[in-house]
Write a protein that holds these residues in place. Structure first.
Motif, short mmCIF file in Angstrom:
data_model
loop_
_atom_site.label_atom_id
_atom_site.label_comp_id
_atom_site.label_asym_id
_atom_site.label_seq_id
_atom_site.Cartn_x
_atom_site.Cartn_y
_atom_site.Cartn_z
N GLY A 95 108.95 45.41 -13.56
CA GLY A 95 109.81 46.10 -14.51
C GLY A 95 111.10 45.37 -14.82
N GLY A 96 111.23 44.15 -14.31
CA GLY A 96 112.43 43.35 -14.56
C GLY A 96 112.40 42.72 -15.94
N PRO A 97 113.54 42.14 -16.36
CA PRO A 97 113.59 41.49 -17.68
C PRO A 97 112.76 40.22 -17.71
N VAL A 98 112.17 39.98 -18.85
CA VAL A 98 111.31 38.82 -19.02
C VAL A 98 112.00 37.80 -19.93
N GLN A 99 111.93 36.55 -19.53
CA GLN A 99 112.49 35.49 -20.36
C GLN A 99 111.38 34.80 -21.12
N VAL A 100 111.62 34.56 -22.39
CA VAL A 100 110.63 33.90 -23.23
C VAL A 100 111.11 32.48 -23.52
N ALA A 101 110.24 31.51 -23.25
CA ALA A 101 110.60 30.11 -23.49
C ALA A 101 109.61 29.47 -24.45
N GLY A 102 110.13 28.69 -25.36
CA GLY A 102 109.26 27.97 -26.29
C GLY A 102 108.62 28.92 -27.29
N GLY A 103 107.70 28.38 -28.04
CA GLY A 103 106.97 29.20 -28.99
C GLY A 103 107.63 29.33 -30.34
N ASP A 104 108.83 28.72 -30.50
CA ASP A 104 109.49 28.83 -31.80
C ASP A 104 109.52 27.47 -32.52
N GLU A 105 108.66 26.54 -32.07
CA GLU A 105 108.63 25.21 -32.68
C GLU A 105 108.15 25.26 -34.13
N LEU A 106 108.68 24.38 -34.90
CA LEU A 106 108.24 24.23 -36.29
C LEU A 106 108.64 22.81 -36.68
N ASP A 107 107.85 21.83 -36.19
CA ASP A 107 108.26 20.43 -36.32
C ASP A 107 107.13 19.55 -36.81
N VAL A 108 107.49 18.56 -37.60
CA VAL A 108 106.56 17.48 -37.90
C VAL A 108 106.69 16.50 -36.74
N ILE A 109 105.64 16.36 -35.91
CA ILE A 109 105.77 15.52 -34.73
C ILE A 109 105.14 14.15 -34.91
N ASP A 110 104.27 14.00 -35.89
CA ASP A 110 103.63 12.69 -36.07
C ASP A 110 103.04 12.60 -37.47
N LEU A 111 102.96 11.39 -37.98
CA LEU A 111 102.25 11.19 -39.23
C LEU A 111 101.69 9.78 -39.25
N SER A 112 100.58 9.62 -39.94
CA SER A 112 100.03 8.27 -40.09
C SER A 112 99.81 8.01 -41.56
N TYR A 113 100.03 6.76 -41.94
CA TYR A 113 99.89 6.42 -43.35
C TYR A 113 99.41 4.99 -43.48
N THR A 114 98.88 4.68 -44.64
CA THR A 114 98.41 3.33 -44.93
C THR A 114 99.35 2.69 -45.95
N PRO A 115 100.02 1.60 -45.55
CA PRO A 115 100.90 0.93 -46.51
C PRO A 115 100.09 0.37 -47.67
N ASP A 116 100.69 0.35 -48.84
CA ASP A 116 99.98 -0.13 -50.03
C ASP A 116 99.54 -1.58 -49.93
N GLU A 117 100.32 -2.43 -49.22
CA GLU A 117 99.96 -3.85 -49.10
C GLU A 117 98.64 -4.00 -48.38
N GLU A 118 98.45 -3.20 -47.30
CA GLU A 118 97.21 -3.24 -46.53
C GLU A 118 96.03 -2.88 -47.40
N GLU A 119 96.25 -1.91 -48.24
CA GLU A 119 95.21 -1.42 -49.12
C GLU A 119 94.73 -2.51 -50.08
N THR A 120 95.68 -3.26 -50.67
CA THR A 120 95.31 -4.28 -51.66
C THR A 120 94.75 -5.53 -50.99
N ALA A 121 95.05 -5.72 -49.67
CA ALA A 121 94.57 -6.90 -48.97
C ALA A 121 93.07 -6.82 -48.66
N LYS A 122 92.53 -5.58 -48.66
CA LYS A 122 91.13 -5.39 -48.32
C LYS A 122 90.18 -5.94 -49.39
#
Ligand SMILES: [Zn+2]
Length: 122
Positions: A95-122
């Motif tokens: 019946g004691g108080p409960v602490q809530v941790a985390g769960g409110d994240e809203l982040d871009v944590i990673d991205l991957s992309y292909t540079p245009d130079e790589e694309e034209t080199a193929k």
């Protein structure tokens, strides 16, 4: 629709990151979504597809990493899963108080992309 503006914002963030490094095509983006962030992952992916469709990044995927909140009792130290829809912050054991941790994240944590130079080199 909340998810649509969020997807637009995520895409803008990815686009700005790529543009800062030179021209390229976004392949995928990974976001962390906490369960307390009030975002439906499925709706977010759906909104994402609507945002990128028709553009140069139409094939870009959005990966959602789900981060549940952790509840800990301050008195007995019990850690429990929050029952869906249960926002009562009282320990079911002592019946004691409960602490809530985390769960409110809203982040871009990673991205991957292909540079245009790589694309034209193929
Ligand atoms: Zn307790």
């Amino acid at each position: 629709m909340h998810e649509l503006s969020l997807a637009t914002e995520i895409y803008r963030t990815c686009r700005a990151t790529i543009d800062a490094r030179g021209p390229g095509r976004l392949d995928s983006a990974r976001v962390a979504i906490g369960e307390l962030a009030a975002v439906e992952p499925e709706l977010l992916v759906y909104a994402w597809e609507a945002v990128v469709s028709g553009g140069r990044d139409a094939a870009a995927r959005l990966e959602v990493e789900w981060h549940p909140a952790r509840q800990t009792c301050a008195t007995c130290g019990e850690v429990m899963e929050r029952a869906p829809g249960n926002w009562l912050r009282i320990c079911p054991t002592c019946g004691g108080p409960v602490q809530v941790a985390g769960g409110d994240e809203l982040d871009v944590i990673d991205l991957s992309y292909t540079p245009d130079e790589e694309e034209t080199a193929k």
